[in-house]
Design a protein around this motif. Sequence first.
Motif, PDB file in Angstrom:
ATOM      1  N   ALA A 196       0.722  -1.144  -0.133  1.00 47.65           N
ATOM      2  CA  ALA A 196      -0.189  -0.118   0.069  1.00 47.65           C
ATOM      3  C   ALA A 196       0.729   1.234   0.034  1.00 47.65           C
ATOM      4  O   ALA A 196       0.728   1.957  -0.578  1.00 47.65           O
ATOM      5  N   LYS A 197       1.805   1.224   0.787  1.00 51.23           N
ATOM      6  CA  LYS A 197       2.784   2.605   0.925  1.00 51.23           C
ATOM      7  C   LYS A 197       3.345   2.660  -0.513  1.00 51.23           C
ATOM      8  O   LYS A 197       3.792   3.864  -0.913  1.00 51.23           O
ATOM      9  N   ALA A 198       4.028   1.498  -1.095  1.00 52.63           N
ATOM     10  CA  ALA A 198       4.695   1.372  -2.501  1.00 52.63           C
ATOM     11  C   ALA A 198       3.683   1.974  -3.513  1.00 52.63           C
ATOM     12  O   ALA A 198       3.949   2.629  -4.227  1.00 52.63           O
ATOM     13  N   MET A 199       2.401   1.888  -3.267  1.00 53.21           N
ATOM     14  CA  MET A 199       1.349   2.260  -4.456  1.00 53.21           C
ATOM     15  C   MET A 199       0.861   3.442  -4.201  1.00 53.21           C
ATOM     16  O   MET A 199      -0.168   4.064  -4.590  1.00 53.21           O
ATOM     17  N   GLY A 200       1.238   4.308  -2.998  1.00 56.46           N
ATOM     18  CA  GLY A 200       0.967   5.848  -2.607  1.00 56.46           C
ATOM     19  C   GLY A 200      -0.107   6.043  -1.642  1.00 56.46           C
ATOM     20  O   GLY A 200      -0.446   7.038  -1.578  1.00 56.46           O
ATOM     21  N   SER A 201      -0.401   4.921  -0.697  1.00 58.17           N
ATOM     22  CA  SER A 201      -1.207   5.146   0.263  1.00 58.17           C
ATOM     23  C   SER A 201      -0.876   6.108   1.232  1.00 58.17           C
ATOM     24  O   SER A 201       0.400   6.073   1.514  1.00 58.17           O
ATOM     25  N   LEU A 306       1.219 -10.186 -11.664  1.00 55.26           N
ATOM     26  CA  LEU A 306       2.360 -10.707 -10.903  1.00 55.26           C
ATOM     27  C   LEU A 306       3.460 -10.117 -11.652  1.00 55.26           C
ATOM     28  O   LEU A 306       4.381  -9.654 -10.851  1.00 55.26           O
ATOM     29  N   GLN A 307       3.439  -9.883 -12.745  1.00 51.96           N
ATOM     30  CA  GLN A 307       4.578  -9.199 -13.629  1.00 51.96           C
ATOM     31  C   GLN A 307       4.717  -7.855 -13.100  1.00 51.96           C
ATOM     32  O   GLN A 307       5.689  -7.283 -12.974  1.00 51.96           O
ATOM     33  N   GLU A 308       3.600  -6.938 -12.908  1.00 50.77           N
ATOM     34  CA  GLU A 308       3.682  -5.753 -12.458  1.00 50.77           C
ATOM     35  C   GLU A 308       4.130  -5.555 -11.075  1.00 50.77           C
ATOM     36  O   GLU A 308       5.001  -4.692 -10.819  1.00 50.77           O
ATOM     37  N   LEU A 309       3.684  -6.556 -10.276  1.00 49.77           N
ATOM     38  CA  LEU A 309       4.119  -6.513  -8.961  1.00 49.77           C
ATOM     39  C   LEU A 309       5.608  -6.735  -8.727  1.00 49.77           C
ATOM     40  O   LEU A 309       6.291  -6.099  -8.095  1.00 49.77           O
ATOM     41  N   MET A 310       6.219  -7.572  -9.385  1.00 51.77           N
ATOM     42  CA  MET A 310       7.422  -7.829  -9.527  1.00 51.77           C
ATOM     43  C   MET A 310       8.467  -6.829  -9.751  1.00 51.77           C
ATOM     44  O   MET A 310       9.617  -6.595  -9.079  1.00 51.77           O
ATOM     45  N   GLN A 311       7.935  -6.116 -10.591  1.00 53.81           N
ATOM     46  CA  GLN A 311       8.579  -4.871 -11.127  1.00 53.81           C
ATOM     47  C   GLN A 311       8.659  -3.752 -10.070  1.00 53.81           C
ATOM     48  O   GLN A 311       9.537  -3.075  -9.808  1.00 53.81           O
ATOM     49  N   LEU A 312       7.533  -3.662  -9.416  1.00 53.40           N
ATOM     50  CA  LEU A 312       7.241  -2.882  -8.646  1.00 53.40           C
ATOM     51  C   LEU A 312       8.014  -2.968  -7.041  1.00 53.40           C
ATOM     52  O   LEU A 312       8.679  -2.084  -6.883  1.00 53.40           O
ATOM     53  N   VAL A 313       8.250  -4.190  -6.902  1.00 51.32           N
ATOM     54  CA  VAL A 313       9.102  -4.719  -5.713  1.00 51.32           C
ATOM     55  C   VAL A 313      10.571  -4.412  -6.034  1.00 51.32           C
ATOM     56  O   VAL A 313      11.238  -3.725  -5.242  1.00 51.32           O
ATOM     57  N   LYS A 314      10.983  -4.445  -7.204  1.00 47.33           N
ATOM     58  CA  LYS A 314      12.219  -4.311  -7.931  1.00 47.33           C
ATOM     59  C   LYS A 314      12.381  -2.799  -7.909  1.00 47.33           C
ATOM     60  O   LYS A 314      13.382  -2.255  -7.252  1.00 47.33           O
ATOM     61  N   ASP A 315      11.412  -2.002  -8.163  1.00 47.58           N
ATOM     62  CA  ASP A 315      11.698  -0.529  -8.373  1.00 47.58           C
ATOM     63  C   ASP A 315      11.701  -0.116  -6.954  1.00 47.58           C
ATOM     64  O   ASP A 315      12.435   1.105  -6.959  1.00 47.58           O
ATOM     65  N   LYS A 316      10.851  -0.394  -6.157  1.00 40.17           N
ATOM     66  CA  LYS A 316      10.824   0.303  -4.671  1.00 40.17           C
ATOM     67  C   LYS A 316      11.345  -0.410  -3.644  1.00 40.17           C
ATOM     68  O   LYS A 316      11.773   0.084  -2.709  1.00 40.17           O
TER      69      LYS A 316
END
Length: 354
Positions: A196-201, A306-316
């Motif tokens: 949630a924090k990584a997605m702007g919460s 899942l592909q989006e999520l793994m990219q988010l985890v790497k980016d953040k």
Amino acid sequence: MISYDVIECGQPLVKSERATPRPVGDQVLVRIEAAGVCHSDLHIWHGSYDLGHGKKLSMADRGLKLPLTMGHEIAGEVIAVGDAVQGVTVGKRYVVFPWHGCGECSVCKRGDENLCLAGKSMGVFQPGGYADHVLVSHARYLVDIGDMPPVQAAPYACSGLTTYSALKKIPPQVLRDEKLVLIGAGGLGLMAIGLAKAMGSTGVIVIEPDETKHAAAMQAGALAVFNPRQDGYLAQVRQAAGGAVWAVIDCVGSSQTVQAGIDMLTKGGQLVQIGLFGGHIDLPTPSMALRAITYQGTYVGNLRELQELMQLVKDKQLQSVPTTCMHFSKAFTALVALEEGKAVGRQILTPEGA
């Protein structure tokens, strides 16, 4: 290969040995380096879901066949591929998307295999991750994890994907403007706080009855944690949320938690249910329209997410949730600990153990 299987629902898992499969065509053989133990594994192991009022949803009626190797949070190394495989490299590590559909219906062709009525999910309707190897039916289900440790990557296949998909169902502006209320601080809940924090919460408020988990929730980044057994907690949650609760994610899914989530919503608010604890609620139909509330279920997520999520985890550069690693042979011990509420964060089965 060795696996730890459900031979009879509700009974201890049984160690099985069989020939390691050889991939053909589009198949990929993965040497499992991490397999998460998920709360939904308890329902599969018991063979049913509680529908409330004494009713059960039978897993056998849904197509479950025993013996079964459970486990749908899988990460590991590709060690062999079929002759038609493209885009996957032997020796590289991947997280496995386990929510396979039939591949032929309109739902699957839209990319929503997790919603296919003829689903073939790994660890449910085909062999899963409580083993040292697993055969994946198509290379497209593998998502590259790069240098990420498999122990961190594995939970993203379910707890990460499920919470990410749930968070995406909340309008981005609401997520940015309003505090999010999260029910449950288990593996799903702790994962949801970080995502949630990584997605702007703007902030997450947690409701959790087990006070031994409160510290983990705060460490994960929660603004506050409330015990629902304390008198007046709903008013305290509303106050912490700024006076109105616009969004609730329920990681438990019991009669009590869903009802509490709906009760605390403001006009126009939204509850997204992830958890499968079980139960039943009654909703007065006029209030749905008069309050303009939304009560929505969500079931894991699709491959694109899942592909989006793994990219988010790497980016953040997100940190992993608290994990307890144990050898694959301790799979039943992990199930029991989960059922008794003794697990904090995620339990991960590995070849090496702790």
